[in-house]
Design a protein around this motif. Structure first.
Motif, PDB file in Angstrom:
ATOM      1  N   HIS A 217     106.855  -0.506 -10.274  1.00 49.78           N
ATOM      2  CA  HIS A 217     106.371  -1.224  -9.518  1.00 49.78           C
ATOM      3  C   HIS A 217     106.628  -1.033  -7.906  1.00 49.78           C
ATOM      4  O   HIS A 217     105.490  -1.161  -7.190  1.00 49.78           O
ATOM      5  CB  HIS A 217     106.601  -2.949  -9.808  1.00 49.78           C
TER       6      HIS A 217
ATOM      7  N   THR B 114     100.571   0.015 -11.203  1.00 51.00           N
ATOM      8  CA  THR B 114     100.137  -1.547 -11.537  1.00 51.00           C
ATOM      9  C   THR B 114     100.864  -1.421 -12.944  1.00 51.00           C
ATOM     10  O   THR B 114     101.117  -0.636 -13.667  1.00 51.00           O
ATOM     11  CB  THR B 114      98.791  -1.428 -11.647  1.00 51.00           C
TER      12      THR B 114
ATOM     13  N   GLU C 128      99.240  -2.341 -15.715  1.00 50.62           N
ATOM     14  CA  GLU C 128      98.335  -1.641 -16.536  1.00 50.62           C
ATOM     15  C   GLU C 128      98.841  -0.213 -16.997  1.00 50.62           C
ATOM     16  O   GLU C 128      98.511   0.388 -17.895  1.00 50.62           O
ATOM     17  CB  GLU C 128      96.942  -1.859 -16.168  1.00 50.62           C
ATOM     18  N   GLN C 129      99.354   0.316 -15.574  1.00 49.78           N
ATOM     19  CA  GLN C 129      99.566   1.866 -15.695  1.00 49.78           C
ATOM     20  C   GLN C 129     100.828   2.202 -16.449  1.00 49.78           C
ATOM     21  O   GLN C 129     101.258   3.306 -16.873  1.00 49.78           O
ATOM     22  CB  GLN C 129      99.673   2.408 -14.401  1.00 49.78           C
TER      23      GLN C 129
ATOM     24  N   ARG D 295     103.950  -9.282  -1.570  1.00 44.54           N
ATOM     25  CA  ARG D 295     104.575  -9.152  -2.939  1.00 44.54           C
ATOM     26  C   ARG D 295     105.103 -10.551  -3.462  1.00 44.54           C
ATOM     27  O   ARG D 295     104.986 -10.705  -4.588  1.00 44.54           O
ATOM     28  CB  ARG D 295     105.737  -8.139  -2.845  1.00 44.54           C
TER      29      ARG D 295
ATOM     30  N   THR E  25     102.277 -12.464  -4.939  1.00 39.65           N
ATOM     31  CA  THR E  25     101.688 -12.158  -6.139  1.00 39.65           C
ATOM     32  C   THR E  25     102.565 -12.340  -7.454  1.00 39.65           C
ATOM     33  O   THR E  25     102.295 -12.910  -8.208  1.00 39.65           O
ATOM     34  CB  THR E  25     101.781 -10.476  -6.165  1.00 39.65           C
TER      35      THR E  25
END
Length: 638
Positions: free
Chosen positions: A134, A139, A141-142, A523, A526
């Motif tokens: 991160h 991301t 999802e990656q 950050r 999020t």
């Protein structure tokens, strides 16, 4: 500790280091700098045991675990997360042993291995790897995507994550910021500052070095020369050293001229022959001092660009992207001669997309992009290095752009970019990344652009070439747009910051420190939004349920309060200690301190530093432990 004594090694017939000395104590963080090809990467290979010294000794603890970043990554099926976790070799060995013990139903061995995993914090390895990825821009999802899915630059980030995952005693990093954006560079700075092991860092990013290292090792004239302090301190100390060297050189030249004058005048006279001969011997014995070569080997400037209309470029409600869904929407602005703009924004926000739009490499999806008459676009991007003709020489590349200019003028121009002698006529295929980047810049400068678009121009460039580029850009008369993770370049060559974020482009009111604060806040928001997300329908709870929730929240605050207070106290202590250590570093950077009459003061300062450093490391370790404890408790409470 690492100890290099009388170290000599060669690349072919060329000596890279001769009779060099260096000592690195455990926990120290040193930057390694020097011109491209001076032997910095070879020194790392020597420490890893991949090269052998031609003479001298290399000693480091046999038990040390050494981590470094691989330069190649095969197209693996393993996920990005698993690939990163492979960096912790002891973890993987214990996991394999545990799997074998479970297959054999060996209860005693299973319990033993679970204890070993707990001792190395193995149960948090998944979270640690995810945090590394991160921070480097991946991301969520990656994380599950196979390594083969990623491009070369992203695979280098995976290699870096794997090296950081290793619980190493010695970390060797060779240009780790080359494939990172500014957001990831800032994150990596913080990570390396908290790294408890020994760090040797090759970098041409002066701001990055300033933030991370406590000493500089300069590979200069086949020697390893150590300077205490960060890169800025190195510059000051080296300037003073070179000034002193230059003064001694000039004094010696006057002495030589005086001796030579006496010799020439009286050698033929019998009455003075003996004195003249003694001066000949004195001249022969005199140690020759070299003049201080402080100038960069690269000197170039942007020639006056052709006139263009004002504004040079207008973008009106433009949307642009690569598929059906635009990356940027409703972008509007005008560029005028003399505009100097740096693009800021998170990874993947569309900075390079915007530059490609302005370079004409991407068509608009909607809206209008208008160039004025007479615009000459100069565009630098990493993929252009790959588009060079491997079989053509630097001279031929330039001749293809300009068939009329005399060959000697072209050779002189290429010389200002460091291409001299046989290299001017050599095919560029075997050139290093730095040499190819210099050639692309040379070709760009020759074309006299009045709109200059630079996308990470400093990748592969050494400190001298970065300095030359910075100086040249400062006097560039056209419009300039830059994307770069080199903060020194941005701060010294641009006047405005634009933020690319959320599919929009807007002016950013602030400097690079403000941008760093913006990233940190983003950050945190999020992470907070992720923790506080609740299932839909939560607003329909009964009064009793809401009362119970308030009671639980109050208990939670009560449990978390002592930890937060402890962390605040640690923050204050760490900040105070860092200030004291900074003052010590500044005092130790004074050249006069190392004169013989100041030996007692030097010993006092070194002893104080040796006393405070372990205290700093202990406080930082305690802070990390308590922060993890707080985050774990918050996760459970959530």
């Amino acid at each position: 500790m690492i100890s290099l004594r009388n170290l000599t090694f060669y690349r072919g017939a060329l000596p890279l280091l001769e009779n060099s000395e260096l000592t690195v104590h455990a926990g120290q963080k040193f930057g390694i700098i020097g011109a491209n090809g001076s032997g910095k990467s070879s020194l790392f290979a020597l420490l890893r045991g991949e090269l052998q010294a031609d003479a001298g000794e290399v000693e480091l603890p046999a038990t040390w675990v050494i981590a470094h970043v691989m330069q190649e990554t095969p197209a693996l099926e393993r996920s990005a997360l698993d690939f990163t976790m492979d960096g912790d070799r002891e973890l993987r060995e214990l996991q394999q042993a545990l799997s074998a013990a479970e297959t054999a139903e060996d209860g005693h061995r299973i319990a033993e291995l679970h204890g070993a995993l707990d001792a190395i914090d193995g149960y948090s390895a998944h979270a640690r790897a995810a945090e590394l990825l991160h921070g480097l821009g991946f991301t969520p999802e990656q994380l599950s995507l196979p390594v083969k899915h990623f491009s070369g630059g992203w695979r280098m980030r995976l290699n870096l994550a794997q090296a950081l995952m290793c619980r190493s005693d010695l970390l060797l990093l060779d240009e780790p910021t080359n494939h990172l954006d500014l957001e990831a560079v800032l994150w990596l700075e913080q990570w390396l500052r908290a790294y408890p092991g020994t760090l040797l860092l090759i970098s041409h990013d002066r701001d990055f070095l300033d933030a991370v290292v406590e000493g500089i090792v300069h590979v200069d004239q086949q020697r390893l020369v150590f300077y205490r302090g960060n890169y800025s301190a190195f510059e000051e100390q080296r300037a003073a050293k070179l000034a002193q060297q230059q003064a001694l050189y000039e004094k010696q030249q006057r002495e030589i001229a005086h001796l030579q004058q006496f010799i020439d005048r009286f050698r033929a006279k019998a009455t003075k022959a003996k004195q003249a001969q003694s001066r000949v011997k004195a001249l022969a014995r005199m140690e020759k001092l070299t003049p201080a070569h402080v100038d960069s080997p690269f000197h170039f400037e942007f020639r006056e660009p052709p006139r263009a209309g004002n504004p040079i470029l207008t973008v009106d409600e433009v949307s642009v992207g690569y598929g059906t869904e635009p990356v940027l929407k409703g972008v509007s602005f005008s560029l005028r001669p003399g505009d100097r703009i740096a693009l800021l924004g998170p990874n993947g926000a569309g900075k390079s997309t915007l530059v490609k739009l302005l370079a004409g490499e991407l068509d608009v999806v909607a809206g209008k992009r208008t160039f004025s008459q007479g615009v000459v676009v100069g565009y630098f991007a990493q993929h252009q290095l790959e588009q060079l003709d491997d079989h053509a020489s630097p001279l031929l590349h330039l001749q293809r752009l300009d068939e009329r200019t005399a060959e000697q003028s072209l050779r002189d121009f290429l010389g200002s970019f460091g291409f001299q002698g046989e290299q001017v006529d050599a095919p560029v295929g075997p050139f290093s990344g730095g040499e190819k980047a210099r050639l692309v810049l040379a070709l760009l400068v020759w074309q006299r652009p009045n709109l200059l678009l630079l996308d990470e121009p400093t990748n592969h460039l050494d400190l001298e070439m970065r300095h030359a580029l910075t100086v040249a850009l400062q006097s560039f008369e056209g419009a300039l747009i830059v994307v770069s993770h080199d903060r020194h370049l941005l701060a010294t060559t641009t006047d405005e910051f634009w933020l690319v974020s959320g599919g929009r482009v807007s002016p950013f009111a602030g400097d690079l420190d403000d941008y760093h604060a913006w990233l940190v806040e983003r950050r945190a928001q999020t992470a907070s939004a992720s923790r506080q997300a609740e299932p839909a329908g939560g607003s329909g709870r009964s009064a009793a349920e809401r009362k119970e929730q308030k009671r639980q929240e109050a208990e939670r605050r009560k449990r978390l309060a002592p930890l937060r207070k402890h962390l605040e106290r640690l923050d204050r202590e760490i900040a105070n200690l860092a200030g004291t250590l900074d003052e010590l570093e500044q005092a130790l950077a004074e050249p006069a301190l190392y004169e013989s009459e100041n030996k007692a003061r030097l010993s006092e300062l070194l002893a104080r530093q040796a006393e405070l450093k372990p205290r700093q490391e202990a406080l930082e370790a305690e802070w990390l432990e308590k922060q993890e404890e707080l985050e774990a408790l918050q996760a459970v409470e959530d």
